[in-house]
Scaffold this active site. Structure first.
Site, short mmCIF file in Angstrom:
data_model
loop_
_atom_site.label_atom_id
_atom_site.label_comp_id
_atom_site.label_asym_id
_atom_site.label_seq_id
_atom_site.Cartn_x
_atom_site.Cartn_y
_atom_site.Cartn_z
N SER A 1 42.90 39.93 36.48
CA SER A 1 43.86 38.87 36.77
C SER A 1 43.80 38.52 38.27
O SER A 1 42.71 38.26 38.79
CB SER A 1 45.25 39.33 36.34
OG SER A 1 46.13 38.25 36.30
N HIS B 1 46.57 38.22 27.68
CA HIS B 1 46.16 38.49 29.06
C HIS B 1 46.40 39.95 29.45
O HIS B 1 45.60 40.57 30.14
CB HIS B 1 46.94 37.55 29.99
CG HIS B 1 46.57 37.65 31.42
ND1 HIS B 1 45.31 37.34 31.88
CD2 HIS B 1 47.27 38.05 32.51
CE1 HIS B 1 45.26 37.53 33.20
NE2 HIS B 1 46.43 37.97 33.60
N ASP C 1 43.35 35.87 25.41
CA ASP C 1 43.98 35.51 26.68
C ASP C 1 44.03 33.99 26.79
O ASP C 1 43.02 33.33 26.99
CB ASP C 1 43.14 36.10 27.84
CG ASP C 1 43.76 35.84 29.21
OD1 ASP C 1 44.75 35.10 29.29
OD2 ASP C 1 43.24 36.40 30.19
#
Lengths: 199, 361
Positions: free
Chosen positions: B145, B343, B310
């Site tokens: 991320s 995610h 995601d």
């Protein structure tokens, strides 16, 4: 001689030292690793199965996790000297597109597929049974093969698509098709290139 | 061997230059190291944390790290073999200089007088830390991320310093949809009267409501439709039937509320504003002119990993990165992990992720 051994022999004979090689459906990277060790090629693999991706990364081979049927748009044109497609053509949904993509990203394609017109398969069909052979080891209900290809069919399509196709012989020579090939070859082994390119 | 440290660098005469044109001094960086530096200093791995993470990437049963299943002795990122460094980003609130730090010009916390920082600024600060530690090169930089963004930025800013990059659940720039969610999160904080224009430090009342709502929104984007369906369904939390009122009824509501309330105890509202802004400004295309230019000098090997479910930073964004790196003839591998967890999957125990990153480094 197993297909793998036969295939590897031919690859070793035909792929020059240091070539840039793309392996479509590279599996666990056996072919690329062998070519890297013996021919110092710059290899790249594509495979749809994550365990194969893991195996390749473990062996230090760069790989792309993707579906060759969706095209090779991630790859720039003429990135490779050779694109390999071993035992996969009969499983793709769009063979023409895959072949044309191969010849966009590479100068040559090296292709193997099980020849459905091999005499053993013909015998099976005469007796009314779908062939189950070492080259076609599946039952009709569990086969991943969605296309039936013969050497003659393949040649015909290549002609229509302006693709030069030459048989790779075990002796290391490229020779034109003989009428017996379609009957006696369990596999088709071909080198393809765009028509008009020097062979 | 785990050790926590505080690095302080940069002075009024020689401040940290920021992408915005502003500069910052002094800069404290809280970091932890795991394992032992080799004699040739060639076994250093920098791990970059995500939006609300900290330097405690690996820990003990008493004080678990946020990536314990991946980083530690005999783990995929083996601290018996590698010297792992993890630092808290600037702008954060877990030990490094951020909006809650004292502004040397005023003697009180910066609040929103803290300069807006970028992912590039975070990386520049990390580079200063590694330089101070006399680390000559990085064997790998790894992150998921926002941590993945830092890893990519490392490759672009210091093309010969980084030997390999692992960027997980990441993108070269956010989609407008992702920008939108972050914007709503910031609005929740900005519209909390207790936010008080960012000057709430030392006061009894904190902008907890706004921060909790921001976290709840963020949390929705970290999960997936499937994971929410499997985890909560439409189950009610404490009732057997609807109460026909506006109390928290559904399990999913209760879960988000719990996540929000828990978050305010460990995170600073202003840091949330600054860090989401840094993520929103992250755009390697814009910063370098194009992705090609961003990576053309990089000597690193890349492993790009996306998560199938995601939708915040979807797989096609990772593929775009891979495509660019391939065109540049970089050594790049790509894997798309099948996971229903959205995610957040990069933080959850995942054997595939461990095996991929472990064998890559």
């Amino acid at each position: 001689m197993s297909l793998d051994t036969a295939m590897f022999d031919r690859l070793l004979q035909h792929i020059p030292q240091g070539a840039r090689v793309l392996d479509l459906g590279c599996g666990n990277g056996d072919a690329l690793l062998m070519l890297q060790e013996k021919k110092q090629v710059l290899g790249y693999g594509i495979d749809i199965e994550l365990p194969n991706i893991q195996a390749c990364i473990k062996r230090g081979l760069p790989v792309y996790h993707g579906d060759i049927d969706e095209g090779l748009q991630e790859l720039g044109s003429n990135r490779f000297d050779y694109a390999l497609l071993s035992q996969t053509l009969q499983q793709v949904r769009n063979p023409k597109r895959v072949l044309s993509e191969m010849l966009r990203v590479a100068q040559y394609g090296l292709i193997t597929f099980p020849n459905f017109a091999h005499w053993k398969n013909r015998l099976h069909l005469i007796t009314g049974i779908t062939p189950v052979t070492p080259a076609l080891p599946y039952q009709w209900y569990n086969t991943p093969n969605i296309r039936v290809i013969t050497i003659s069919d393949f040649i015909k399509m290549c002609q229509e698509e302006q693709i030069e196709a030459t048989i790779l012989r075990e002796n290391g020579h490229f020779t034109p098709l003989k009428w017996t090939d379609n009957l006696l070859s369990e596999y088709g082994f071909f080198r393809i290139s765009r028509k008009g390119q020097p062979l | 061997m785990v050790t926590s440290h505080l690095f302080t660098g940069f002075t009024q005469d020689s401040p940290l230059p920021l992408d915005s044109g502003a500069s910052l001094y002094p800069v404290a960086i809280s970091y932890e190291t795991f394992g032992t530096l080799s004699a040739t200093k060639d076994n250093v791995i920098l791990i970059c944390h995500a939006l609300t993470g900290n330097s405690h990437v690996s820990g003990s049963p008493e004080l678990p790290g946020w990536w314990d299943h991946l980083v530690g002795p005999k783990k995929a990122i083996d601290t018996n073999r590698f010297f792992v460094i993890c630092s808290n980003v600037i702008g954060g609130c877990s030990g490094s200089t951020g909006p809650s730090s004292i502004n040397p010009a005023t003697g009180v916390p910066y609040g929103i007088q803290f300069p807006v920082i970028t992912i590039g600024d975070m990386v520049r600060a990390q580079h200063a830390l590694l330089t101070a530690l006399e680390i000559p090169s990085l064997h790998a930089v790894i992150g998921g991320s926002m941590g993945g963004m830092q890893a990519l930025e490392w490759a672009a800013m210091y093309p010969t310093y980084v030997k390999s990059v692992v960027a997980i659940a990441c993108t070269a720039r956010l989609s407008p949809q992702a920008l939108a969610f972050d914007s709503v999160g910031r609005h929740a904080i900005l519209s909390d009267p207790n936010w008080n224009n960012g000057f709430y430090y030392g006061l009894d009342i904190q902008p907890n409501r706004g921060l909790a709502i921001a976290r709840m929104i963020g949390h929705i984007t970290y999960l997936s439709e499937e994971s929410m369906r499997l985890k909560f369904g439409r189950n009610l939390q404490q009732r057997s039937d609807y109460g026909y009122d506006f109390s928290t009824e559904f399990q999913v509501e209760s879960y988000l509320q719990y996540q929000g309330d828990k978050f305010v105890n460990r995170f600073d509202a202003n840091s949330y504003l600054y860090l989401t802004k840094a993520v929103n400004y992250f755009d390697l295309h814009k910063k370098y002119g194009s992705l090609d230019i961003a990576f053309q000098e990089s000597q690193a090997h890349f492993l790009i990993i996306s998560i199938s479910s995601d939708w915040l930073y979807p797989p096609h964004q990772s593929k775009e990165l891979v495509s660019t790196l391939m065109k540049l003839n970089k050594w790049v591998s790509y894997a798309n992990l099948e996971s229903p967890y959205g995610h957040d999957a990069f933080l959850i125990q995942n054997d595939q992720l461990s095996e991929l990153s472990g064998s890559f480094v």
